[in-house]
Design a protein around this motif. Structure first.
Motif: not given
Ligand code: SF4
Ligand code: SF4
Length: 192
Positions: A120, A81, A117
């Motif tokens: 993760c 992340c 995004c």
């Molecule tokens: S989508 Fe997942 S990787 Fe991206 S900022 Fe959020 S928690 Fe972090």
């Protein structure tokens, strides 16, 4: 000749003003649209938009068909992340099978820092973590922006196999933290 034309022009203008011609023409256009197809959505109290499957909304943690949590607490999601908003604390479960049966003792996300995004989800080796289609995440309390494992394990209103890209009927409900929009997936219509 030129004076006559000016006189005619001003008489036409005066007649238009006296007889409210412009107003009547405007109202006629508005009235005509009353009988055409509605192009706006009555969001959020009557209708809502269900995004397509590739949409990245609130995270979900998932179980296999036997009901076991798919998350093995490997922490890869937290490590990948970019905003470091996931906290994972692993533990071994009660089966005594060691690392093969690891689960997350604590899995928490800070939505205030998440930028959705999807990195993760990509990093998760067991497909436990997916970004769902719930996008109404605002609330009155700061605590609402922290979601725990139990909250994310609960099924979302929109299942993964629902294709999306449709408007459905919705009901706006208020709780102590704000408003919740509840979609009715059985009633759908195409937007385009
Ligand atoms: S989508 Fe997942 S990787 Fe991206 S900022 Fe959020 S928690 Fe972090
Ligand atoms: S959600 Fe996936 S990547 Fe994150 S700790 Fe669990 S198994 Fe690992």
């Amino acid at each position: 000749m030129s004076n006559n034309r000016k006189l005619n022009f001003s008489i036409t203008n005066i007649l238009k003003k006296v007889l409210f011609i412009d107003l009547i023409q405007g109202l006629a256009v508005t009235f005509g649209y009353t009988f055409t197809k509605t192009m706006t959505m009555r969001y959020p109290d009557e209708e809502t938009w269900i995004p397509y499957q590739r949409f990245r909304g609130l995270h979900t943690l998932n179980r296999n068909k036997a009901g076991r949590e798919l998350c093995v607490g490997c922490e890869l999601c937290a490590k990948s992340c970019p905003t470091q908003c996931i906290t994972v604390v692993p533990m071994e479960d009660k089966t005594g099978k060691g690392i093969a049966d690891r689960v997350a003792a604590r899995w928490e996300i800070n939505l205030l820092r998440c930028m959705f995004c999807g990195l993760c989800e990509d990093a998760c080796p067991t497909e436990a973590l997916k970004l769902g289609r719930q996008y109404e995440l605002a609330g009155k309390k700061m605590q609402r922006q922290f979601r725990s494992k139990d909250e994310l394990l609960a099924p979302q209103a929109i299942p993964f196999d629902f294709e999306g890209g449709v408007i459905v009927k919705a009901r706006l409900e208020r709780d102590e933290d704000g408003a919740v929009v509840k979609p009715d997936l059985s009633s759908q219509k195409r937007w385009w």
